[in-house]
Design an enzyme around this catalytic site. Sequence first.
Site, PDB file in Angstrom:
ATOM      1  N   GLU A  33      65.882  54.414  73.031  1.00 17.96           N
ATOM      2  CA  GLU A  33      65.342  54.237  74.678  1.00 17.96           C
ATOM      3  C   GLU A  33      66.183  55.438  75.392  1.00 17.96           C
ATOM      4  OE1 GLU A  33      65.655  50.754  76.921  1.00 17.96           O
ATOM      5  OE2 GLU A  33      65.121  51.799  78.878  1.00 17.96           O
TER       6      GLU A  33
ATOM      7  N   ASP B 268      63.925  39.941  72.236  1.00 14.26           N
ATOM      8  CA  ASP B 268      65.011  40.325  72.738  1.00 14.26           C
ATOM      9  C   ASP B 268      65.970  39.284  72.767  1.00 14.26           C
ATOM     10  OD1 ASP B 268      65.398  43.164  73.189  1.00 14.26           O
ATOM     11  OD2 ASP B 268      64.585  42.910  75.350  1.00 14.26           O
TER      12      ASP B 268
ATOM     13  N   ASP C 173      63.557  41.695  77.430  1.00 11.62           N
ATOM     14  CA  ASP C 173      64.115  41.070  78.558  1.00 11.62           C
ATOM     15  C   ASP C 173      63.626  41.812  80.025  1.00 11.62           C
ATOM     16  OD1 ASP C 173      65.586  43.232  78.200  1.00 11.62           O
ATOM     17  OD2 ASP C 173      67.664  42.205  77.915  1.00 11.62           O
TER      18      ASP C 173
ATOM     19  N   LYS D 268      65.932  41.484  68.697  1.00 11.57           N
ATOM     20  CA  LYS D 268      66.417  43.030  68.993  1.00 11.57           C
ATOM     21  C   LYS D 268      67.637  42.706  69.669  1.00 11.57           C
ATOM     22  CE  LYS D 268      64.031  45.406  72.313  1.00 11.57           C
ATOM     23  NZ  LYS D 268      65.426  45.888  73.393  1.00 11.57           N
TER      24      LYS D 268
ATOM     25  N   GLU E  52      71.274  45.165  71.405  1.00 12.65           N
ATOM     26  CA  GLU E  52      71.485  46.558  72.021  1.00 12.65           C
ATOM     27  C   GLU E  52      72.875  46.802  71.713  1.00 12.65           C
ATOM     28  OE1 GLU E  52      70.966  46.795  76.343  1.00 12.65           O
ATOM     29  OE2 GLU E  52      68.964  46.031  76.391  1.00 12.65           O
TER      30      GLU E  52
HETATM   31  O1  KIV Z   1      63.138  44.554  77.214  1.00  7.55           O
HETATM   32  C1  KIV Z   1      62.319  45.515  77.185  1.00  7.55           C
HETATM   33  O2  KIV Z   1      61.343  45.328  77.389  1.00  7.55           O
HETATM   34  C2  KIV Z   1      62.633  46.883  76.324  1.00  7.55           C
HETATM   35  C3  KIV Z   1      61.995  48.015  76.509  1.00  7.55           C
HETATM   36  C4  KIV Z   1      63.014  49.195  76.461  1.00  7.55           C
HETATM   37  C5  KIV Z   1      60.784  48.408  75.959  1.00  7.55           C
HETATM   38  O3  KIV Z   1      63.757  47.106  75.355  1.00  7.55           O
END
Ligand code: KIV
Length: 274
Positions: free
Chosen positions: A192, A94, A55, A123, A125
């Site tokens: 990260e 993401d 993202d 992915k 968070e």
């Molecule tokens: O969204 C993204 O590009 C990420 C970076 C930390 C690689 O998650």
Amino acid sequence: MAKNKTTPLSSKPLTINSFSAMKGEGEKITCLTAYDASFAGLLDESGIEILLVGDTLGMVVQGQASTLPVTVDEIIYHTRCVVRGRQRAFVMADLPFGSYSTPTLAIQTSSRILKEGCAEMVKLEGAGSRLEIVRHLVDQGIPVCGHIGLLPQSINQLGGYFLHGKTDESARTILADAKLLEEAGASMLLLECIESGLAAEITGSVTIPTIGIGSGCDCDGQVLVLYDMLDITLGFKPSFSKNFMAGKGSVSEAVEAYVVDVKAGRFPPRKVKK
Ligand code: KIV
């Protein structure tokens, strides 16, 4: 490097199992962000193994101040473009901010990203309340990469971008979160801006591969934002990134240098303790 005679690139598409095997063999995993078909093809040919439709596209492609405005439709659009351009690389996308706050919503969003975008992994968070969401996604056959340490989608809560895991308490929480995400079924972890010693400890404590960004050289793999390492990003440049275009004649050469350096454990450089 990607096409030399001693390490020929297998054309077999990489899968989730390829990365567990690489962790087992101590082979570093290479990842970069990608947002379109042309770069996806070039990165793939240059030896990048995971293309992350991050993202960060909100910032580096759309010019937004953070990743928060990115929508599910935009992630799907860019993921489809990336998938069309790649041959061998694995594609991870993401889950945008606000698109996975309940298990039902997370399953709906992720199913669209896999069905319409053709990503192979999503992915998300955080840990805590996200663990239940990871369990639900995995139960539906959706592979998940957990993202811990600095969480850009929580930037308004964090108040800025900084290194995480510097105090004993925060280090304990991050290490516990990594283990809980693995237990919940995550197949990969993105670390990260985590203090490098802690990132090394996490990498040694979980059986799933860790991909680091600003988290030192002992993760199982490395990722950078493509536009940062090509020195295209205007304004703020993270100190952990590197301009791989310096002294290179083409984008392919720059990406190949990144692949060589990550595989050799030269990027990021090991910090010498003073
Ligand atoms: O969204 C993204 O590009 C990420 C970076 C930390 C690689 O998650």
